[in-house]
Design a protein around this motif. Structure first.
Motif, PDB file in Angstrom:
ATOM      1  N   MET A   1       0.855  -1.192   0.000  1.00 17.45           N
ATOM      2  CA  MET A   1       0.000   0.000   0.000  1.00 17.45           C
ATOM      3  C   MET A   1       0.892   1.244   0.000  1.00 17.45           C
ATOM      4  SD  MET A   1      -3.307   0.491  -0.056  1.00 17.45           S
ATOM      5  CE  MET A   1      -4.346   1.896   0.273  1.00 17.45           C
TER       6      MET A   1
ATOM      7  N   GLU B   1      -6.639  10.352  -1.388  1.00 17.54           N
ATOM      8  CA  GLU B   1      -6.347   9.163  -0.591  1.00 17.54           C
ATOM      9  C   GLU B   1      -5.651   9.571   0.709  1.00 17.54           C
ATOM     10  OE1 GLU B   1      -6.527   6.079   1.015  1.00 17.54           O
ATOM     11  OE2 GLU B   1      -7.121   5.701  -1.078  1.00 17.54           O
TER      12      GLU B   1
ATOM     13  N   ALA C   1      -4.566   7.980   3.205  1.00 17.65           N
ATOM     14  CA  ALA C   1      -3.452   7.131   3.618  1.00 17.65           C
ATOM     15  C   ALA C   1      -2.195   7.380   2.788  1.00 17.65           C
ATOM     16  CB  ALA C   1      -3.850   5.663   3.515  1.00 17.65           C
ATOM     17  N   ALA C   2      -2.367   8.062   1.651  1.00 18.83           N
ATOM     18  CA  ALA C   2      -1.231   8.379   0.779  1.00 18.83           C
ATOM     19  C   ALA C   2      -1.326   9.845   0.388  1.00 18.83           C
ATOM     20  CB  ALA C   2      -1.230   7.485  -0.454  1.00 18.83           C
TER      21      ALA C   2
ATOM     22  N   ARG D   1       2.134   6.171  -4.917  1.00 20.11           N
ATOM     23  CA  ARG D   1       0.862   6.230  -5.651  1.00 20.11           C
ATOM     24  C   ARG D   1       1.015   7.340  -6.674  1.00 20.11           C
ATOM     25  NH1 ARG D   1      -3.793   9.578  -4.558  1.00 20.11           N
ATOM     26  NH2 ARG D   1      -5.662   8.795  -5.612  1.00 20.11           N
TER      27      ARG D   1
ATOM     28  N   GLU E   1       2.234   4.939   0.533  1.00 26.61           N
ATOM     29  CA  GLU E   1       2.069   5.856   1.655  1.00 26.61           C
ATOM     30  C   GLU E   1       2.170   7.309   1.245  1.00 26.61           C
ATOM     31  OE1 GLU E   1       4.928   4.734   4.562  1.00 26.61           O
ATOM     32  OE2 GLU E   1       3.937   2.829   5.044  1.00 26.61           O
TER      33      GLU E   1
ATOM     34  N   THR F   1       1.702  10.142  -2.425  1.00 28.81           N
ATOM     35  CA  THR F   1       1.205  10.313  -3.797  1.00 28.81           C
ATOM     36  C   THR F   1       2.004  11.376  -4.515  1.00 28.81           C
ATOM     37  OG1 THR F   1      -1.058   9.640  -3.227  1.00 28.81           O
ATOM     38  CG2 THR F   1      -0.799  11.013  -5.183  1.00 28.81           C
TER      39      THR F   1
END
Length: 229
Positions: A1, A71, A73-74, A29, A3, A5
């Motif tokens: 996943m 996002e 989380a990112a 990301r 973390e 972007t």
């Protein structure tokens, strides 16, 4: 996943593909705007996230940034401004103002609009901006006054961002390519010595470094990536 972007404008171009790949390999990301009507589709596994947006329009630039910041989380930690274009012409007295304006519009306007929309997010996350100028901004050549002026404007804008946001934790740096070894450039200059040109992957590595925490002390830099050209 992932973390963090990165928003990569021009991420489907000759240099953009290499930049996108470099960030994906590093675990980011990656959000890549596409022109509206190009049919952006859902991302493949571990691939870039496409978003339909006209980056010449303020609303389109804001849409691209919103997708990149969507996002939690990112968080959005970096913006890479690759969108631009080149056109050669005559001498200044032979060049219509429309052609001069076009170079400014396609090289400077998306960089300004995307950076402007992203800065509040980058202030929050302590992020970075990387812009792409050109060696022509420092060493113009005949028949490209509009291009050289536009790339010089990109460089000046990036330096202004570096100064204005230094105390807010946002860095901004610029890379200056000479001739990038892309299929389009090879087609345009088939008789050139392509060994002297810079592979996109090499420039992508510099851009990824400038966007990362590894380059934390660096802001307001103009990095030549000329290769042997």
């Amino acid at each position: 996943m992932a973390e963090r972007t990165v928003l990569v404008t021009g991420g489907t171009g000759g240099l953009g593909g290499a930049v996108t790949a470099a960030f994906l390999k590093a675990g980011w990301r990656v959000v890549v705007p596409q022109r509206e009507g190009d049919g952006a589709t859902a991302p493949a596994a571990a691939g870039p996230v496409p978003v339909a947006a006209d980056l010449l329009d303020p609303a389109g630039a804001a849409r691209a940034v919103a997708a990149a910041a969507a996002e939690p989380a990112a968080p959005l930690r970096a913006v890479v401004n690759l969108v631009g274009g080149y056109a050669s012409g005559g001498l200044v007295h032979e060049t219509p103002i429309e052609e001069f304006d076009r170079m400014l519009r396609i090289n400077l306007r998306p960089t300004y609009l995307v950076t402007q929309a992203a800065l509040p997010h980058l202030v929050e996350s302590g992020g970075a901006v990387v812009c792409v100028s050109a060696r022509a901004a420092l060493a113009p050549f005949s028949g490209a006054a509009g291009y050289a002026t536009a790339k010089a404007a990109v460089l000046a804008f990036a330096n202004a961002v570096a100064v204005e946001y230094r105390q807010r934790g946002v860095r901004c740096n610029t890379v200056l390519p000479s001739v990038i070894d892309t299929p389009a450039n090879r087609a345009a200059q088939p008789d050139a010595d392509h060994r002297r040109w810079v592979p996109p992957a090499e420039i992508a590595a510099v851009i990824r470094f400038l966007a990362s925490d590894e380059s934390a002390p660096t802001s307001g830099a103009s990095i030549p990536v000329y290769g042997r050209a």
